[in-house]
Enzyme design. Structure first.
Site: not given
Lengths: 310, 265
Positions: A75, A245, A193, A48, A23, A132
């Site tokens: 975001l 990652g 991660i 997101g 994402s 967040c």
């Protein structure tokens, strides 16, 4: 010559192969559709989405680092309503599971976005971004506190029948602990991660490079941390994991799978080679053929599952 | 539609202090590219430096399948590029972005370039000339051979324009002062459109002049980019949309060329 079964299932999301997109690195699918046939991918995880549109952070938002980059995009997204009206129709043209990453400032916001996305044709699952900052609790990230992370997952699960994947942050003392907490709260899968907290200083201007001061580090530089996290979490919790990652090639993907991931996600590498996902699918296929592996699921966690054997 | 294409070097030479001209055989990209678009180029073989670097297209020859870049050495990536010799491969993504919109019904176009920002104006000049439109180009730099982009490739610009005006901050060549000083006399005559590319301060000044004389104006922005394809949201600029609302637009996708009235410099 045998056929290779590359199919995997993440908490109810059936994928033709274990390769997905991370994402924030693949937009909403349309951006890279000229380079990648989305129908070949295991799943597409989109940028997101929040309840309301978000402007995002001021510039500079990105900076390259050695074998990586920092981002503090903040975001920026059009909000869930515009996402449903304008972005989903494009994705529905394809036959690929779409996992929607969701974010929020409060537990209530996560719940509301989840409810808006529930039962949406074409949406196969939700990935919950708990990195967040929690505005009600002084800005500490939800994911850095097991209790808050669990509260978010519980609220999301109460508002949707879709499979819920918790995306874990590595910026914690014990990622296994957070993993257990969200598993107990009902998560159907885990992804890890997210980015590592980092920053850079502009020595000519004598100030931070990023307007947000700190940002998330991604790319090849973070791979050893990510593999370690998958290793630890897959042994702490019995949930399917999407590992990510710094993956740039099929060999990297195999490290994650052998460490315990059921699937992998490609992020920053897309910027360098937009066809990284396709190359990895082909690479995994060839590896399995060359090593007599009939089903890629045999390899999940094999680096620790069969340790007793000599 | 953009593609990934590995071209190869035809010609590569230093044309000024830290400024290079790189001509590449790239048939697919040359066929599709429009003035104002860019290519995203790998400037490494490994992971350090990691990201591609964006370069605007300086020449587009779709018949012969050739493009060229005019670039300035700024860091690790561009330094690596300087080592490229004839026949070496160049890993390209492109053409990317929204290029210049050719305004209809004008008898002359005014092009304004600052430093290395001059690069994408050459194919635009050629496009206008091929339509029989006069091209007045004004190029400015700190100095005729300065480190921040000197006045280079002048022969090519002379051939492709009706009139070429030069300005340097230090007076080493052409008008002694900023390039925008040369514009008012031409703008007030009307019947024209302005296209600018250069440092933000220069483009802001051009935009203000264009607004003052009620002349349409397009600017080509330059931003640090990661993906170059519109996916990462890293290269945004502040922009006022048609409803007057402020958003962040992607320079790689909504741009690099914008209507000057929309941009907050």
């Amino acid at each position: 010559m045998g056929q290779v079964d590359l199919s995997v299932n993440i908490g109810g999301i059936a994928m033709r192969n274990p390769v997905t997109t991370a994402s924030g690195t693949f937009g909403f699918g349309q951006e890279y559709s000229a380079f990648v046939n989305l129908n070949k991918l295991g799943a597409v995880v989109v940028k997101g989405i929040t309840l309301e549109p978000r402007l995002g952070n001021p510039m500079p938002r990105i900076v390259e680092t050695v074998a990586g980059m920092l981002n503090a995009v903040g975001l920026q997204n059009p909000g869930v309503d515009v996402f449903l009206e304008e972005k989903m129709p494009f994705l529905r043209q394809y036959n690929v599971p779409v996992i929607v990453n969701i974010a929020g400032n409060t537990v209530e916001e996560y719940a509301m976005v989840a409810r808006r996305l529930d039962k949406t044709p074409g949406v196969a699952g939700l990935e919950v971004n708990i990195s967040c900052p929690n505005v009600k609790q002084g800005g500490m990230a939800f994911g850095s506190d097991s209790g808050m992370a669990a509260a978010v997952i519980r609220a999301v699960k109460e508002n949707t029948g879709l499979p819920v994947i918790a995306k874990l942050s590595p910026n914690v003392t014990d990622i296994g602990e957070v993993a257990c907490a969200v598993a107990e709260a009902g998560a159907d899968g885990l992804s890890l991660i997210n980015t590592l907290l980092g920053m850079a200083i502009d020595i000519d201007r004598k100030k931070p490079v990023l307007a947000n001061v700190v940002g998330g580090l991604s790319g090849p530089a973070v791979k050893p941390v990510a593999v370690r996290c998958v290793w630890q979490v897959s042994q702490a919790v019995d949930l399917p994991i999407i590992g990510m990652g710094g993956i740039t090639c099929w060999e990297d993907a195999l490290e994650f799978i052998m460490a315990g991931a059921t699937a992998v996600a490609v992020g920053t590498a897309n910027f360098v080679n937009p066809r990284t996902t396709i190359d990895i699918i082909e690479g995994l296929q060839n590896y399995c053929l060359n090593h007599g592996v009939g089903d890629i699921k045999e390899l999940i966690g094999c680096a620790w599952k069969y340790r007793e054997r000599s | 539609m953009p593609t990934m294409e590995v071209g190869h070097v035809l010609h590569h030479k230093r044309v000024g202090p830290g400024i290079y001209y790189l001509q590449i055989k790239a048939v697919s990209i040359a066929r599709e590219a429009e003035p104002g678009q860019f290519v995203h180029v790998r400037c490494t073989q490994g992971t350090d430096p990691l990201l591609r670097r964006p370069f605007s297209l300086h020449e587009i020859d779709s018949d012969r399948g050739i493009i060229s870049l005019l670039y300035q050495v700024r860091g690790k990536g561009t330094k690596w590029l300087t080592g490229h010799q004839a026949n070496d491969p160049v890993d390209l993504m492109g053409p990317l972005g929204r290029g210049f919109r050719i305004v209809d019904g004008i008898s002359k176009a005014i092009l304004v370039g600052g430093g290395i920002g001059m690069a994408p104006l050459l194919p635009l000049a050629q496009a206008f000339r091929s339509k029989g439109v006069e091209v007045l180009a004004f190029l400015g730099a700190a100095s005729r051979g300065g480190l921040r982009g000197g006045l280079v490739r002048l022969e090519a610009y002379e051939t492709s324009t009706t009139f070429l005006g030069l300005a340097t901050d230090d007076g080493s060549m052409g008008y002694h002062g900023v390039v925008t000083d040369l514009l008012p006399t031409h703008l007030e005559k009307g019947g024209t459109a302005v296209y600018a590319c250069g440092p933000d301060g220069m483009m802001r000044a051009v935009a203000q002049l264009a607004a003052k004389y009620n002349v349409p104006c397009q600017v080509s922005l330059d931003k640090y980019m990661a993906c170059g394809a519109g996916a990462c949201m890293g290269c945004v600029c502040k922009r006022k949309d048609s409803r007057g609302e402020i958003t962040y637009a992607r320079v790689c996708t909504e741009g690099p060329v914008f209507d000057a009235r929309e941009v907050y410099f």
